[in-house]
Design an enzyme around this catalytic site. Structure first.
Site, PDB file in Angstrom:
ATOM      1  N   GLU A  18       0.824  -1.203   0.000  1.00  0.00           N
ATOM      2  CA  GLU A  18       0.000   0.000   0.000  1.00  0.00           C
ATOM      3  C   GLU A  18       0.859   1.253   0.000  1.00  0.00           C
ATOM      4  OE1 GLU A  18      -1.737   0.304   4.242  1.00  0.00           O
ATOM      5  OE2 GLU A  18      -1.450  -1.824   3.858  1.00  0.00           O
ATOM      6  N   CYS A  76       7.782  -4.527  15.446  1.00  0.00           N
ATOM      7  CA  CYS A  76       7.295  -3.522  16.404  1.00  0.00           C
ATOM      8  C   CYS A  76       5.877  -3.907  16.844  1.00  0.00           C
ATOM      9  CB  CYS A  76       7.304  -2.125  15.779  1.00  0.00           C
ATOM     10  SG  CYS A  76       8.950  -1.592  15.307  1.00  0.00           S
ATOM     11  N   HIS A 100      10.161   6.261  20.035  1.00  0.00           N
ATOM     12  CA  HIS A 100       8.980   5.744  20.737  1.00  0.00           C
ATOM     13  C   HIS A 100       9.138   5.496  22.233  1.00  0.00           C
ATOM     14  CE1 HIS A 100       7.346   5.649  16.809  1.00  0.00           C
ATOM     15  NE2 HIS A 100       7.750   4.452  16.448  1.00  0.00           N
ATOM     16  N   CYS A 146       2.580  -2.186  15.396  1.00  0.00           N
ATOM     17  CA  CYS A 146       2.506  -1.943  13.956  1.00  0.00           C
ATOM     18  C   CYS A 146       1.837  -3.094  13.211  1.00  0.00           C
ATOM     19  CB  CYS A 146       3.918  -1.723  13.410  1.00  0.00           C
ATOM     20  SG  CYS A 146       3.957  -1.422  11.645  1.00  0.00           S
ATOM     21  N   SER A 172      12.461   6.231  14.502  1.00  0.00           N
ATOM     22  CA  SER A 172      11.334   5.784  15.317  1.00  0.00           C
ATOM     23  C   SER A 172      11.867   5.462  16.708  1.00  0.00           C
ATOM     24  CB  SER A 172      10.702   4.543  14.689  1.00  0.00           C
ATOM     25  OG  SER A 172      10.275   4.846  13.390  1.00  0.00           O
ATOM     26  N   CYS A 225      -0.028   2.389   8.870  1.00  0.00           N
ATOM     27  CA  CYS A 225       0.916   1.442   8.298  1.00  0.00           C
ATOM     28  C   CYS A 225       0.417  -0.002   8.230  1.00  0.00           C
ATOM     29  CB  CYS A 225       2.116   1.467   9.230  1.00  0.00           C
ATOM     30  SG  CYS A 225       3.627   1.621   8.408  1.00  0.00           S
ATOM     31  N   CYS A 231       3.555   8.512   0.735  1.00  0.00           N
ATOM     32  CA  CYS A 231       4.211   7.622   1.688  1.00  0.00           C
ATOM     33  C   CYS A 231       4.294   6.254   1.018  1.00  0.00           C
ATOM     34  CB  CYS A 231       3.367   7.565   2.960  1.00  0.00           C
ATOM     35  SG  CYS A 231       3.956   6.368   4.151  1.00  0.00           S
ATOM     36  N   GLU A 271      11.127  -1.849   6.412  1.00  0.00           N
ATOM     37  CA  GLU A 271      12.202  -1.090   7.050  1.00  0.00           C
ATOM     38  C   GLU A 271      13.195  -0.696   5.952  1.00  0.00           C
ATOM     39  OE1 GLU A 271      13.249   0.440   9.851  1.00  0.00           O
ATOM     40  OE2 GLU A 271      15.055   0.772   8.683  1.00  0.00           O
ATOM     41  N   CYS A 307       7.106  -6.698   6.767  1.00  0.00           N
ATOM     42  CA  CYS A 307       8.238  -6.164   7.528  1.00  0.00           C
ATOM     43  C   CYS A 307       8.631  -7.198   8.576  1.00  0.00           C
ATOM     44  CB  CYS A 307       7.822  -4.857   8.215  1.00  0.00           C
ATOM     45  SG  CYS A 307       9.184  -4.056   9.110  1.00  0.00           S
TER      46      CYS A 307
HETATM   47  N1  SAH Z   1      10.304   0.733   9.463  1.00  0.00           N
HETATM   48  C1  SAH Z   1      10.403   2.150   9.455  1.00  0.00           C
HETATM   49  C2  SAH Z   1       9.401   2.854   8.567  1.00  0.00           C
HETATM   50  C3  SAH Z   1       7.999   2.355   8.514  1.00  0.00           C
HETATM   51  S1  SAH Z   1       6.950   2.697   9.852  1.00  0.00           S
HETATM   52  C4  SAH Z   1      10.379   2.677  10.865  1.00  0.00           C
HETATM   53  O1  SAH Z   1      10.272   1.900  11.797  1.00  0.00           O
HETATM   54  O2  SAH Z   1      10.542   3.882  11.040  1.00  0.00           O
HETATM   55  C5  SAH Z   1       6.676   4.434   9.840  1.00  0.00           C
HETATM   56  C6  SAH Z   1       6.393   5.007  11.206  1.00  0.00           C
HETATM   57  O3  SAH Z   1       5.085   4.653  11.667  1.00  0.00           O
HETATM   58  C7  SAH Z   1       7.367   4.529  12.282  1.00  0.00           C
HETATM   59  O4  SAH Z   1       7.700   5.580  13.137  1.00  0.00           O
HETATM   60  C8  SAH Z   1       6.512   3.494  13.006  1.00  0.00           C
HETATM   61  O5  SAH Z   1       7.020   3.222  14.263  1.00  0.00           O
HETATM   62  C9  SAH Z   1       5.170   4.168  12.991  1.00  0.00           C
HETATM   63  N2  SAH Z   1       4.026   3.300  13.245  1.00  0.00           N
HETATM   64  C10 SAH Z   1       3.825   2.035  12.856  1.00  0.00           C
HETATM   65  N3  SAH Z   1       2.631   1.590  13.298  1.00  0.00           N
HETATM   66  C11 SAH Z   1       2.074   2.594  13.980  1.00  0.00           C
HETATM   67  C12 SAH Z   1       0.872   2.757  14.695  1.00  0.00           C
HETATM   68  N4  SAH Z   1      -0.028   1.771  14.800  1.00  0.00           N
HETATM   69  N5  SAH Z   1       0.624   3.959  15.279  1.00  0.00           N
HETATM   70  C13 SAH Z   1       1.518   4.962  15.179  1.00  0.00           C
HETATM   71  N6  SAH Z   1       2.677   4.877  14.530  1.00  0.00           N
HETATM   72  C14 SAH Z   1       2.956   3.708  13.943  1.00  0.00           C
END
Ligand code: SAH
Length: 348
Positions: free
Chosen positions: A90, A114, A214, A117, A212, A331, A103, A158, A110
């Site tokens: 997507e 996380c 967090h 996600c 990221s 995402c 985006c 990633e 992936c």
């Molecule tokens: N793998 C990369 C890029 C893809 S995710 C990364 O980790 O940065 C893009 C961003 O969205 C990252 O900051 C990720 O942690 C965040 N993300 C993923 N799922 C999410 C969710 N359910 N709520 C908020 N942010 C989320």
């Protein structure tokens, strides 16, 4: 067969030479492709014999649009795309005052795991090639009929786990014969693969790096992101400082705010301690709620309090505006619901 979108102009010129064709044909072919002509037979200034040769060697890897969802709340559009091998990904187009941003996904699925996600729930299937990433921009731009001016590598996958293809893609997106999207208009988001951050820093590219983060301590970060077992926050911050030193670019730290997990006053204060002397910016993302996990959004009051603590210490902070909330824009959510309904239809 080779996806012609995986080639640079130089690569295609070389192919022309090797195949006893004139080099200038390469540019003509790319001109057609960037004008959304995706069939060699429609390239009117290319001689028939060359068109046939091209068809024997190459295909133009444009994915099929399986779904295109338009938000009723803002102008966000989300695309579910299918590549020739049947894999789906997507991408999301967001319209801002300063331009149109896409985006894109960098991998199918992936493997980073996380916990909050949706992209990672089924693991990774494969990397996307540079041409497959480029094709996301092509398809979306054609569909909306407007120029895309910014790219964020923040969809599924990633990017630093698919480093070579991602760098190639950035160069293609920059290219004069293509989209001409400057590096300053490209943001790469990573969960923090340190050796690759260092490699990127040494390249001195002008892209924006988003990390990221967090969490502001390792125990908490480990409970949210498996990558935290491999690299500590201290090591990550050192790598970020190296990146800033090499590129002179401000880093964005993404912080997904989760109710009762990382939204306490102490969390904000620890974050301040960690980042206060850095050339950086914090982007607070109220977590997008995913059905499969327990992570929930804090109240708007708590989000505001967290924001106020950071800004009161002079840290530049923004709260990410939720885009496309009504169209599964978080995402990996759309791909996941597609995979699930497909399995049900096939009785798996
Ligand atoms: N793998 C990369 C890029 C893809 S995710 C990364 O980790 O940065 C893009 C961003 O969205 C990252 O900051 C990720 O942690 C965040 N993300 C993923 N799922 C999410 C969710 N359910 N709520 C908020 N942010 C989320």
């Amino acid at each position: 067969m080779t996806n012609i979108l995986d080639l640079s102009l130089e690569d295609l010129k070389l192919w022309m030479r090797e195949n006893r064709e004139s080099e200038f044909r390469a540019k003509q072919i790319f001109d057609w492709i960037y004008k959304n002509v995706w069939d060699f037979d429609d390239m009117r200034n290319i001689p028939l014999s060359l068109r046939q040769k091209l068809q024997n060697y190459f295909y133009i890897g444009i994915p099929k649009i399986l779904q295109c969802l338009k938000s009723n709340l803002d102008e966000t559009e989300k695309f579910l795309l299918e590549y020739a091998d049947g894999n789906v990904i997507e991408c999301v187009v967001m319209k801002y005052k300063h331009g149109i941003s896409i985006c894109i996904s960098t991998q199918i699925g992936c493997k980073m795991g996380c916990k909050f996600c949706a992209s990672t729930l089924e693991g990774v299937v494969r990397n996307l090639t540079a041409g497959e990433m480029l094709a996301q921009v092509m398809v979306a731009q054609k569909k909306i009929g407007q120029r895309i001016s910014n790219i964020v590598l923040m969809g599924s996958g990633e990017p630093l786990d698919n480093y070579d293809n991602v760098i190639k893609f950035i160069n293609y997106a920059n290219a004069d014969y293509g989209f001409k999207i400057g590096q300053r208009h490209i943001t790469l988001s990573t969960c923090g693969i340190i050796p690759k951050i260092i490699e990127l820093a040494d390249k001195k590219m002008q892209i924006t790096l988003a990390i990221s983060l967090h969490a502001s301590n390792d125990t908490l970060r480990k409970s949210m992101m498996p990558i935290a077992y491999k690299y500590s926050i201290k090591e990550l911050i050192e790598a970020c400082k190296y990146y800033i030193e090499k590129t002179n670019k401000r880093i964005t730290f993404e912080y997904a705010l989760v109710k009762d997990v990382n939204d306490r006053r102490e969390d904000a204060e620890m974050l301040v301690k960690l980042l206060k002397d850095m050339l950086c910016h914090i982007n607070l993302i109220p977590v997008n709620e995913v059905r499969e996990n327990k992570f929930r959004k804090p109240s708007s009051e708590n989000i505001k309090t967290f924001y106020n603590i950071l800004t009161s210490f002079g840290i530049e902070t923004t709260i990410r505006k939720e885009m496309g909330a009504d169209i599964n824009a978080a995402c990996g959510q759309l791909r996941r619901s597609y995979l699930k309904s497909n399995k049900q239809n096939k009785g798996v």
